[in-house]
Scaffold this active site. Structure first.
Site, PDB file in Angstrom:
ATOM      1  N   ASP A 146       1.739  -8.614   1.465  1.00  0.00           N
ATOM      2  CA  ASP A 146       2.597  -7.608   2.101  1.00  0.00           C
ATOM      3  C   ASP A 146       3.044  -8.096   3.486  1.00  0.00           C
ATOM      4  O   ASP A 146       4.248  -8.112   3.804  1.00  0.00           O
ATOM      5  CB  ASP A 146       1.774  -6.311   2.208  1.00  0.00           C
ATOM      6  CG  ASP A 146       2.626  -5.079   2.430  1.00  0.00           C
ATOM      7  OD1 ASP A 146       3.862  -5.190   2.375  1.00  0.00           O
ATOM      8  OD2 ASP A 146       2.038  -4.002   2.660  1.00  0.00           O
TER       9      ASP A 146
ATOM     10  N   ASN B 247       0.873  -1.178   0.000  1.00  0.00           N
ATOM     11  CA  ASN B 247       0.000   0.000   0.000  1.00  0.00           C
ATOM     12  C   ASN B 247       0.905   1.222   0.000  1.00  0.00           C
ATOM     13  O   ASN B 247       2.118   1.101   0.180  1.00  0.00           O
ATOM     14  CB  ASN B 247      -0.971   0.002   1.187  1.00  0.00           C
ATOM     15  CG  ASN B 247      -0.244   0.000   2.511  1.00  0.00           C
ATOM     16  OD1 ASN B 247       0.521   0.913   2.817  1.00  0.00           O
ATOM     17  ND2 ASN B 247      -0.437  -1.058   3.302  1.00  0.00           N
TER      18      ASN B 247
END
Ligand code: AR6
Length: 187
Positions: free
Chosen positions: A45, A35
């Site tokens: 992530d 992000n």
């Protein structure tokens, strides 16, 4: 090494499609579906930061401080160490949140793939693995993402001679099947 074997290959073996965990890939660079904060999150992530260790986050903080104080814009990409991963590098890119970019989602998703591949070439790697960017938390429909990612990768590889393998890693077999049904590779 990874025990995953290719389900299917395209473009004379330069593109492979597998089911597996992106953090376990024996390639020189892996791509992170990050992000814009670059400071971690869930999904791929979270898995990459957990497996790669604190050196990745440290470099991400430095990139934020020096180059992107407002955050990494959607579609852009940056590179850090791979930390404890087998991969030498992690390329972090920010996918579009589906429905929040006034119809520019497809172009932004294509930018993610194009810019990540450009960075891989700049780093002199010959193999890079991608997760299916934006198709998790960011809600991008898998069929549309397959169309865009395959076209963008083929377009890039048509003028690049350095990359030997672009590996597309799907977490679940069903996700890989949707990709295979909707991809637009020419061979
Ligand atoms: N290996 C390969 N693919 C995976 C793995 C894994 N270990 N884990 C999940 N996937 P997502 P996004 C698949 O949500 O949609 C994060 O919180 C998953 O099935 O990780 O781009 C970031 O910090 C899906 O197809 O990324 C951002 O805030 C794909 O990876 C946000 O999520 C991407 O799912 C980014 O959302």
């Amino acid at each position: 090494m990874t025990s995953d074997s290719a389900m299917r290959t395209f473009l004379d073996g330069r593109v492979t499609v597998i089911v597996g965990d992106i953090t376990k890939q024996d390639v020189e660079a892996i791509v992170n579906a990050a992000n814009s904060s670059l400071l971690g999150g869930g999904g791929v992530d979270g898995a990459i930061h957990r497996a790669g260790g604190p050196a990745i986050l440290e470099e991400c903080r430095e990139i934020r401080r020096t180059r992107f104080p407002q955050g990494l814009p959607t579609g852009e990409a940056v590179v850090t160490t791979g930390g404890n991963l087998q991969a030498l590098y992690v390329i972090h890119t920010v996918g579009p949140i589906y429905g929040e970019h006034r119809g520019e989602e497809a172009e932004l998703l294509a930018n993610c793939y194009h810019n990540s591949l450009t960075l891989a070439v700049e780093k002199n790697v010959t193999s890079v693995a991608f997760p299916s960017i934006a198709t998790g938390v960011y809600g991008y429909p898998r069929a549309e993402a397959a169309d865009i990612s395959s076209r963008t990768i083929e377009n890039f590889l048509s003028t690049d001679r350095q990359l030997k393998e672009v590996r597309l890693v799907f977490f679940q077999a069903q996700d890989a099947e949707i990709f295979l049904e909707n991809q637009k590779f020419s061979e």
